[in-house]
Write a protein that holds these residues in place. Sequence first.
Motif, PDB file in Angstrom:
ATOM      1  N   PRO A  52       0.837  -1.200   0.000  1.00  0.00           N
ATOM      2  CA  PRO A  52       0.000   0.000   0.000  1.00  0.00           C
ATOM      3  C   PRO A  52       0.874   1.253   0.000  1.00  0.00           C
ATOM      4  O   PRO A  52       1.952   1.274   0.576  1.00  0.00           O
ATOM      5  N   ASN A  53       0.416   2.252  -0.670  1.00  0.00           N
ATOM      6  CA  ASN A  53       1.145   3.512  -0.767  1.00  0.00           C
ATOM      7  C   ASN A  53       0.791   4.380   0.434  1.00  0.00           C
ATOM      8  O   ASN A  53      -0.242   5.030   0.487  1.00  0.00           O
ATOM      9  N   ILE A  54       1.715   4.394   1.409  1.00  0.00           N
ATOM     10  CA  ILE A  54       1.406   5.039   2.683  1.00  0.00           C
ATOM     11  C   ILE A  54       1.164   6.537   2.522  1.00  0.00           C
ATOM     12  O   ILE A  54       0.410   7.146   3.272  1.00  0.00           O
ATOM     13  N   HIS A  55       1.769   7.129   1.506  1.00  0.00           N
ATOM     14  CA  HIS A  55       1.572   8.574   1.300  1.00  0.00           C
ATOM     15  C   HIS A  55       0.159   8.873   0.832  1.00  0.00           C
ATOM     16  O   HIS A  55      -0.442   9.868   1.213  1.00  0.00           O
ATOM     17  N   MET A  56      -0.332   7.980  -0.013  1.00  0.00           N
ATOM     18  CA  MET A  56      -1.706   8.152  -0.489  1.00  0.00           C
ATOM     19  C   MET A  56      -2.695   7.853   0.636  1.00  0.00           C
ATOM     20  O   MET A  56      -3.737   8.490   0.735  1.00  0.00           O
ATOM     21  N   SER A  57      -2.363   6.866   1.443  1.00  0.00           N
ATOM     22  CA  SER A  57      -3.253   6.538   2.552  1.00  0.00           C
ATOM     23  C   SER A  57      -3.360   7.703   3.507  1.00  0.00           C
ATOM     24  O   SER A  57      -4.454   8.112   3.906  1.00  0.00           O
ATOM     25  N   SER A  58      -2.189   8.207   3.866  1.00  0.00           N
ATOM     26  CA  SER A  58      -2.181   9.172   4.959  1.00  0.00           C
ATOM     27  C   SER A  58      -2.990  10.415   4.618  1.00  0.00           C
ATOM     28  O   SER A  58      -3.557  11.052   5.494  1.00  0.00           O
ATOM     29  N   ILE A  59      -3.045  10.729   3.347  1.00  0.00           N
ATOM     30  CA  ILE A  59      -3.762  11.935   2.966  1.00  0.00           C
ATOM     31  C   ILE A  59      -5.250  11.823   3.277  1.00  0.00           C
ATOM     32  O   ILE A  59      -5.906  12.786   3.637  1.00  0.00           O
ATOM     33  N   SER A  60      -5.790  10.607   3.145  1.00  0.00           N
ATOM     34  CA  SER A  60      -7.228  10.476   3.332  1.00  0.00           C
ATOM     35  C   SER A  60      -7.594   9.846   4.675  1.00  0.00           C
ATOM     36  O   SER A  60      -8.757   9.653   4.979  1.00  0.00           O
ATOM     37  N   LEU A  61      -6.567   9.528   5.448  1.00  0.00           N
ATOM     38  CA  LEU A  61      -6.796   8.913   6.752  1.00  0.00           C
ATOM     39  C   LEU A  61      -7.385   9.928   7.723  1.00  0.00           C
ATOM     40  O   LEU A  61      -6.873  11.023   7.866  1.00  0.00           O
ATOM     41  N   LYS A  62      -8.445   9.526   8.407  1.00  0.00           N
ATOM     42  CA  LYS A  62      -9.058  10.454   9.350  1.00  0.00           C
ATOM     43  C   LYS A  62      -8.736  10.100  10.795  1.00  0.00           C
ATOM     44  O   LYS A  62      -8.782  10.930  11.679  1.00  0.00           O
TER      45      LYS A  62
END
Lengths: 365, 365
Positions: A52-62
Amino acid sequence: MATQKRVRIKDIAKLAGVSAGTVDRIVHNRGNVSKKSREAVEKVLKEVNYRPNIHMSSISLKKKYDILFVSPKFVEGEYWGSIYTGVLRALDEFENINVSCKKLTYNQYDVFNCKEVYSKALKLEYDAVIIGPIFQKETQVFCSQLTEKGIPYVFVDSDVDQTSPIAYFSANHYISGYLMCKLINSIMKSGKKDIGIMQAMRVGNESANSTILRKSGFQDYLVENKLQSKIHKIPFSATEPEKNEGMFDEFFEENKDIGGIVVLNSRGNVIANYLNKKKIDNIKLVCVDLTNENIKSLKNGIIDFLIGQKPERQGYLAMKFLLEHLIFKMPVMVANILPLDILTKETIDLYREFNDLVYLDQYND
Amino acid sequence: MATQKRVRIKDIAKLAGVSAGTVDRIVHNRGNVSKKSREAVEKVLKEVNYRPNIHMSSISLKKKYDILFVSPKFVEGEYWGSIYTGVLRALDEFENINVSCKKLTYNQYDVFNCKEVYSKALKLEYDAVIIGPIFQKETQVFCSQLTEKGIPYVFVDSDVDQTSPIAYFSANHYISGYLMCKLINSIMKSGKKDIGIMQAMRVGNESANSTILRKSGFQDYLVENKLQSKIHKIPFSATEPEKNEGMFDEFFEENKDIGGIVVLNSRGNVIANYLNKKKIDNIKLVCVDLTNENIKSLKNGIIDFLIGQKPERQGYLAMKFLLEHLIFKMPVMVANILPLDILTKETIDLYREFNDLVYLDQYND
DNA sequence: CTGTTAGCGCATTCAC
DNA sequence: GTGAATGCGCTAACAG
């Protein structure tokens, strides 16, 4: 060309015949998924090596993550301060993730204070803990209570027996002691043959695990190489520094044949400052940890070799792995042994220039 | 808490009273912006320290970047191979950016071949070049032609005089030589006092810039410390290795007082293998570069200290900085001097375990 | 339980 | 010359 195109959550969804939402629920162990869907997706996941692309995740992580950092007290430029700096750097790199990190510190020369801080820590709320352990038994108790509460933890600096951390990040202290023994022997010139070892006095009479391991590596090098050097323990106080000069005077009065000294804890500067003050320049010195004080003594030639343990990197990796584990429940490697840096007067400046990052934060609890 | 919330392009837009699109056009120097808007935005940019988020950028970036990598020929596990590995690692990290990297290599012992490869390189199309330079003059010519075409370039391993790279990534070779001299002297035991230096024979009789600098550092250490050691040059051939044993036999026949040898290029294994074969164990050896062969000799105790130059990191940083420069036109630091690693038998395994990344790519042109 | 959809920060395209 | 709209990979809230 370099690497195959990374597979996305959308690709997995298509391959498994479900929607992206379902894949996401499975990857994050978030439940509400039928057995059938779960099996189909897990089958695909096994085949395709999904990273998983952690940078992409973190942007939408609430979700917000609360981390607790427990370690010996420190000021900037000391060993534990560098570990904490690494922790902060990881937070900076993953700035999009909403994480708060609370810091709690104890007196590493006082087992009772450590106990107090551990029990204070147990009353707080958090998702995971980063522990810098000194006292074995107390840490074991603390960890078993964390496990009961289902809270994951990682160690920095040392592993602790009979605990189950998600991961730990440390140097190989045994090799560190072994290496320091080799170095002091290889640079001591013929003549004075004895070696001194500095020994910190602690409340509770427990030595840190790392120091014990280093001592054992040190001894083994002597035995393996059939060296006849006489070893002298040199006591010093970390908490009452004013007593040291007298103790050292006495020691050197009685022991005239010391040709080299090794300090197996980070307080090398204590003896270095003494040697400097007394203008003793025929004793070689090998120490560990890049504290500001040690570095000063390395630069002015009192310390010959300084061993670095990459504390900043330890802290950085601990926080990074912890976040990855919390977010993706990814299997992380448990034992993470970092390499040892050997530094001299010539290399220390380049090393610092390249590794230093400026953090203006206050180091407050 | 650790760092203040990062400012986004949207924030800048609001502060400057324009839209996000306009800010982006300015940040990427893409034109079609009124003077008024440009000034307003640039004023804000100066005030707020905008650090664009490269991970967020790369996801939506459509442009393709072509990079050329020119260096001496290599196989995996050699110095230049590690540099290339670092380049590939950067590509992996920034996988979302669409970049292709073409590799072109030359024979570092043959200036004519290097010239050929440089002119071949000039016929290709690319956005930027990573150069691993050996021959000074030829590289200067190549660089001036790149500048004419408006193509930016960076160096790895060494800087080259009279060129204008965007940046270069290298060790401080002078300090490296200085350090090697200090190390060999500190571990040579009294008795045999002479020091040997290995000297590679090249077509074109030009020595690599890095080796020249190391030699100068080596000399200066001797002078500064008023050491009387006699220095002997030991010639060897990198291209016709079968000739070496005879030359070495002859050399050691004539020079019985060699107590230590320093190899100022990456071919330390040549003499290490010889010493091993002839069972000579009373000569200390200090070498540079973590090639597979050198590491073998370090592990079996023939080499005492091995100096590492972080080639992987050089390649990684070169590609990373180049991409950042191409994408954001960000001002990058020109001189990037990496620290020197001092490695021994005891630390090499930890070092490799921790730094090694598996790349299954073929190293083909 | 599951598919759909909105929105994160950003680059780019398309109307205005 | 510019703002608005779209889509990138991903999470989370929502409607079935």
